[in-house]
Design a protein around this motif. Sequence first.
Motif: not given
Ligand code: AMP
Length: 506
Positions: A156-158, A200-202, A272-275, A293-300, A385-387, A400-402, A491-493
């Motif tokens: 995870t990006s830690g 190494s990531h998405g 994806g990866g951030g807002p 196109a957009q995706i939302y995911g996380q390492g998990e 952990g996301d709201l 947001d993240r909680s 690129g995550k803030i």
């Molecule tokens: P990581 O595990 O490093 O890929 O980070 C995943 C986190 O990035 C998610 O739990 C969200 O908080 C955020 N994230 C990923 N995709 C999106 C998206 N499309 N819009 C907003 N936040 C996102």
Amino acid sequence: MNIATWLYQTALVRPDAPAIRLGNNLCATYGDFARSAARIGVFLRDHHGIGPGDRISIFARNAPEYLELLYGVLWIGATVVPVNHKLHSKEAAWIIANAEARIVFTESGTVFSSDTNLPTNTREVSIGSVPPNEPSAPVNPPASVNDDDTAWLFYTSGTTGRPKGVMITHRNLRVMAMTYPLDVDQIFPSDHPLYAAPMSHGAGLYNFHYVRIGACHVIPPSQGFDAAEIASLAKSLGNITFFAAPTMIKRLIAHAQRTNYNGDGIRTIIYGGGPMYLADIDHALDVFGPRFAQIYGQGECPMTITAMNRDLVADTTHPEAMQRRASVGLAQACVEIRIADEDLNDLPTGEVGEVLVRGDTVMAGYWRNPEATSATLVDGWLRTGDLGRLDGDGFLTLTDRSKDVIISGGTNIYPREVEEALLTHKDVYEIAVIGASHADWGEEVVAFVVPLEGTKPDAEALTDWCKTQIASFKKPSRYVFVPDLPKNGYGKILKTQLRAQLSEQS
Ligand code: AMP
């Protein structure tokens, strides 16, 4: 099934199809690609005694060899541990030690030579020292593995604390790749998947479906993100498609405007990866048209929680088209999602709670970390952990993240909402809103603002603007004007860094 079987099969049927390019130059056909992967597997097994389940790390920039190494490790049933090349070697060494990787591949072979953090039983091997291909060498199929064996140990990006190793299985990867053409974007053999973000990531996770269909992978010669280079490769190769963090899209669009480039040659950019803020995606659509196109995911749950395809992102006809555009889309075909309160009970449509996910792409658990695993995987559901909240049609909007929610005077304020509002101001380029401790209110809202080049917005103007956009209690009580925002290698803030900066000042 070993996910590397897809490469083996594509190479049998289309050995001469172009597989990997460095810029415009062809480096490997599918026949070459499979031979390299099989050879790397043999090298690891015969020279280093690597076997199924052993961990092999890659700490390098994007390169044609990256894909070959990835598949070489998988070929013999070992686990690959890609580490973001932008990390400091000490941070990388921590991950490599945590994973107990037997080998780490680096470009020079000497990244860790003076670094005592690398465990003594880990060998650093330069990518160039792997023996070259023998054109007629027979290619044996990849080792057979169980679906639940770990293929990829993803750190995870830690952004808060030490990274954790997410165990991504062969099944996770296969289902992730098979869902892509259903929910994210169509795929064709004539595609040019390009790697502008770290593999190494998405970006790297997105290679598998393209190997299966036999498309040609493109590594930009800069080995990273360079807007001018992407525009030029798009014009010469065509059908470019790539994954990008929202900040990369901002830079690409700014470049396009300066150079009158309209996105020709780019088929789809997956963000994806951030807002992604509404103002930013609106602007990107104005400049490039419906190429997003957009995706939302996380390492998990890699790349596969929700998605919004090109048509949905670009739609203007539905009465709620703009709310949808500001959302992260619909649950992908491979998962179920629900919104829950703190006790994990379901919340009604429209209410904000934690996003929970269940399905075949959810990780097997954290590597050697049963406490973190049982806190995160509860009754078969992944706690993200996301709201967020779901609308009646199933569109998920993330707030947001909680841990980023601001509680001021007992009321929850979601920074994302304030950020969305401020970004519509003409002089604001980038924004990050955080909570700072406040004697009376518990927390107050603080906005870090990066002004658009050549402008000088002031606090008063921004406050007036906020009043026209959002409830008054949500408006920032303080503004900090900065030339840029701290970001990690993806690129995550880094809001933790902004909070630390504020508490140092007070
Ligand atoms: P990581 O595990 O490093 O890929 O980070 C995943 C986190 O990035 C998610 O739990 C969200 O908080 C955020 N994230 C990923 N995709 C999106 C998206 N499309 N819009 C907003 N936040 C996102």
